[in-house]
Every structure is written in C-alpha cells, then in structure tokens.
Design a protein around this motif. Structure first.
Motif, PDB file in Angstrom:
ATOM      1  N   TRP A 176       6.301  13.794  -5.594  1.00  0.00           N
ATOM      2  CA  TRP A 176       5.394  12.917  -4.852  1.00  0.00           C
ATOM      3  C   TRP A 176       4.397  13.703  -4.019  1.00  0.00           C
ATOM      4  O   TRP A 176       3.288  13.230  -3.751  1.00  0.00           O
ATOM      5  CB  TRP A 176       6.176  11.922  -4.001  1.00  0.00           C
ATOM      6  N   HIS A 177       4.763  14.892  -3.620  1.00  0.00           N
ATOM      7  CA  HIS A 177       3.816  15.779  -2.941  1.00  0.00           C
ATOM      8  C   HIS A 177       2.707  16.170  -3.912  1.00  0.00           C
ATOM      9  O   HIS A 177       1.532  16.247  -3.528  1.00  0.00           O
ATOM     10  CB  HIS A 177       4.545  17.028  -2.424  1.00  0.00           C
ATOM     11  N   LYS A 180       0.418  12.959  -4.691  1.00  0.00           N
ATOM     12  CA  LYS A 180      -0.447  12.548  -3.576  1.00  0.00           C
ATOM     13  C   LYS A 180      -1.854  13.115  -3.737  1.00  0.00           C
ATOM     14  O   LYS A 180      -2.852  12.449  -3.409  1.00  0.00           O
ATOM     15  CB  LYS A 180       0.159  13.012  -2.252  1.00  0.00           C
ATOM     16  N   TYR A 187       0.451   7.156  -5.984  1.00  0.00           N
ATOM     17  CA  TYR A 187       1.106   7.439  -4.692  1.00  0.00           C
ATOM     18  C   TYR A 187       1.036   6.203  -3.791  1.00  0.00           C
ATOM     19  O   TYR A 187       2.024   5.845  -3.137  1.00  0.00           O
ATOM     20  CB  TYR A 187       0.422   8.630  -4.028  1.00  0.00           C
ATOM     21  N   LYS A 188      -0.113   5.539  -3.779  1.00  0.00           N
ATOM     22  CA  LYS A 188      -0.283   4.344  -2.952  1.00  0.00           C
ATOM     23  C   LYS A 188       0.642   3.221  -3.427  1.00  0.00           C
ATOM     24  O   LYS A 188       1.226   2.500  -2.610  1.00  0.00           O
ATOM     25  CB  LYS A 188      -1.736   3.887  -2.998  1.00  0.00           C
ATOM     26  N   TYR A 190       3.546   3.552  -4.849  1.00  0.00           N
ATOM     27  CA  TYR A 190       4.901   3.903  -4.421  1.00  0.00           C
ATOM     28  C   TYR A 190       5.092   3.575  -2.936  1.00  0.00           C
ATOM     29  O   TYR A 190       6.118   3.031  -2.533  1.00  0.00           O
ATOM     30  CB  TYR A 190       5.144   5.385  -4.683  1.00  0.00           C
ATOM     31  N   GLN A 191       4.096   3.919  -2.134  1.00  0.00           N
ATOM     32  CA  GLN A 191       4.167   3.617  -0.699  1.00  0.00           C
ATOM     33  C   GLN A 191       4.274   2.113  -0.452  1.00  0.00           C
ATOM     34  O   GLN A 191       5.044   1.662   0.401  1.00  0.00           O
ATOM     35  CB  GLN A 191       2.925   4.166   0.010  1.00  0.00           C
ATOM     36  N   GLU A 192       3.485   1.344  -1.207  1.00  0.00           N
ATOM     37  CA  GLU A 192       3.511  -0.108  -1.037  1.00  0.00           C
ATOM     38  C   GLU A 192       4.868  -0.697  -1.414  1.00  0.00           C
ATOM     39  O   GLU A 192       5.332  -1.655  -0.804  1.00  0.00           O
ATOM     40  CB  GLU A 192       2.411  -0.749  -1.890  1.00  0.00           C
ATOM     41  N   CYS A 195       7.400   0.791   1.527  1.00  0.00           N
ATOM     42  CA  CYS A 195       7.053   0.652   2.948  1.00  0.00           C
ATOM     43  C   CYS A 195       6.474  -0.707   3.323  1.00  0.00           C
ATOM     44  O   CYS A 195       6.369  -1.018   4.513  1.00  0.00           O
ATOM     45  CB  CYS A 195       6.047   1.736   3.357  1.00  0.00           C
ATOM     46  N   SER A 196       6.091  -1.509   2.342  1.00  0.00           N
ATOM     47  CA  SER A 196       5.449  -2.788   2.643  1.00  0.00           C
ATOM     48  C   SER A 196       6.392  -3.732   3.394  1.00  0.00           C
ATOM     49  O   SER A 196       7.616  -3.683   3.208  1.00  0.00           O
ATOM     50  CB  SER A 196       4.988  -3.448   1.347  1.00  0.00           C
ATOM     51  N   ARG A 203       6.681  -7.862  -3.321  1.00  0.00           N
ATOM     52  CA  ARG A 203       6.371  -6.457  -3.609  1.00  0.00           C
ATOM     53  C   ARG A 203       6.531  -6.151  -5.096  1.00  0.00           C
ATOM     54  O   ARG A 203       5.692  -5.505  -5.701  1.00  0.00           O
ATOM     55  CB  ARG A 203       7.295  -5.536  -2.790  1.00  0.00           C
TER      56      ARG A 203
END
Length: 291
Positions: A176-177, A180, A187-188, A190-192, A195-196, A203
């Motif tokens: 994921w590093h 990004k 990456y966005k 995965y964050q959503e 973390c959403s 989701r």
C-alpha cells in the motif's frame, strides 16, 4: 555478528550445490520481514530433497534462522508472489557468497523485470482478483456483509499488486505504500473501505461499483498472458489448459477467470459431439477480435 554465523554459511558455501548465500538483518523491532529473527541466512541451492529447509539458532541474546531454498522454489515464489518477504531479502540482503554471479544476475533481473515475466504475473494476479471479487459479490448479494468485506479487502490487495506490476515493479510487503504513489485511485478506494463512516452495506455497495470499473479497465492487460497462450492452437479442453506449463500457475483461479473472459466475449465456447444425445464436449478458443 557475521563472524559468529560464518561457520554455518561457510560450510554450505563450500558445497558445489550451493549457488548463493545472503544475510538479512532485522532493521526495525516489530517489522515482519525477518519473522522477528535478528538475522536470516538465505542459502540458495541448485536442487535438494526438500524445496525448503529451515533451521533456527540462538547466540547471546540474539536469534537467527537459516533458510535453505532450492532454485526452483525461489523461482516459484518470485513468479507467484506467495512469499513476499523473498523480494525484501533479495533486495536488502548482504551477499556473502555468489557462485558465477548468480545473485548479481538475479538482482539485475529483478530490477529490469522483463516484460514477459510481468505479463505472466499480471495474469495470475488478475485471476486472483476476479476470484475474490466474484466471491465477495456473491456474499454481498446474500447479505453476508462481513464475509463480503473480507473478500473485497483481498480483491483490493490483488488490484493493488496488479497496478504495481503493471508499472514495472515487484509488489513488496508494504504494497500500500507503493500503491499510494503509483495508483492513488486504488489507494483512495482502500481508504474509503476501511475508514469511511458509512454503513458497511453502503461501503461495500460503492466499492463493488468502483471495483467493477477498475477491473474492466485492466481486463486487456490482465488477460493478455492467458490469451497469448491459448492462441497457440485452435481450441483447448479445460484439462489441457490446467496442465499447460504456463497456465498451471493460475491453479484454482483458472476456471473463474475463463468464465469471466467468456462473459467478456474474449473467449468463445466450441461444442463437440459426444456419444450421448444432447450433451457436448466443451472446448475453448480465443475470440477473433480480442479488444
């Protein structure tokens, strides 16, 4: 520390079967690359009775592990990507012994990442992606949201690895590093997902829609390898595909990938008569117009 470990690796290096020895030192206390060991000795051999042999050592307040790995096993790990630590070991390891510049050439190949090697790895990752996405969607449709979530996370990992390979890099432990910077859109996503503050159902619903588009956009590059293999002859039985040297690596994901490509009109079904009535042999061939 190398002096303490020298008798162990020198004994192996003196054997004609040994083609390379690397030492990997733990750099961060809790980083998983060395499986909590202070030192890893990676010894690569031409062949052996066991593809992997591991032995543990302790000295002072330290611990070390010796991994003796056959060349064939190493190549399999590098192709299938099912031992991600091996790339870190090869990149970061200190070369202690290198017969005929085997390790030097291997590192050069890793850096250059020949296109055909990438093509095959992308195919394998794409097949895994289709499997996880399909299973996740099935669980979602049956309202098993936690199971669906698990498969969606896995599918995003395969999508991320596919993006990394597509850009000419080997996926590392910290994928994921890498993603990004390489593909912020994935990456966005995965964050959503993780973390959403939306409900899990919402989701997942959004993720399936977005993932479907991203999968479709990578169908050409993800299926390029299998289609190039299938173009070798007019039609194939599934068993012939399953036992082809290059398609064996797709393993249990080959069937679901095949059905996906049929659905996308990239592969067509050929029916042949059997001895029974109204039942046919099912063969497969590449469609005339691929994309």
């Amino acid at each position: 520390m190398e002096d303490i470990l020298r008798p162990i690796y020198q004994e192996r290096a003196s054997q004609a079967n040994t083609i390379g020895v690397l030492m990997i030192e733990k750099k961060k206390k809790k980083f998983p690359t060395t499986d909590t060991f202070d030192f890893i000795l990676l010894i690569i051999i031409k062949s052996g009775e066991q593809p992997v042999f591991v032995k543990h050592y302790t000295f002072n307040d330290k611990k070390a592990a010796m991994h003796i790995v056959t060349q064939a096993q190493l190549n399999e790990w590098m192709l299938l990507g099912n031992n991600r630590k091996i790339f870190d070991w090869l990149y970061e390891g200190k070369v202690l012994f290198d017969r005929n510049e085997y390790i030097a050439n291997l590192k050069r190949e890793l850096m250059e990442f020949p296109f055909y090697g990438r093509k095959m790895k992308m195919g394998i990752e794409f097949a895994r992606l289709i499997r996880r996405y399909t299973d996740g969607k099935a669980f979602f449709d049956e309202y098993h949201y936690l199971d669906a979530y698990n498969y969606v996370v896995q599918s995003l990992h395969h999508l991320a690895r596919l993006a990394v390979i597509e850009n000419g890099f080997h996926p590392e432990v910290t994928v994921w590093h890498q993603v990004k910077n390489i593909d912020p859109e994935i990456y966005k996503l995965y964050q959503e997902l993780v973390c959403s503050e939306e409900t899990l159902e919402k989701r997942l619903e959004l993720l399936f829609l977005a993932s479907e588009f991203l999968i479709h956009s990578r169908t050409q590059i993800g299926s390029s390898h299998i289609l190039s293999v299938l173009e070798e002859k007019a039609s194939w039985s599934f068993n012939e595909m399953l036992n082809h040297p290059e398609l064996k690596a797709y393993s249990v994901d080959l069937g679901i990938l095949l059905e996906y490509l049929i659905d996308k009109n990239l592969i067509k079904i050929v029916r042949e008569d059997t001895k029974g009535q109204a039942i046919f042999h099912r063969y497969y061939q590449v469609a005339e117009k691929l994309f």
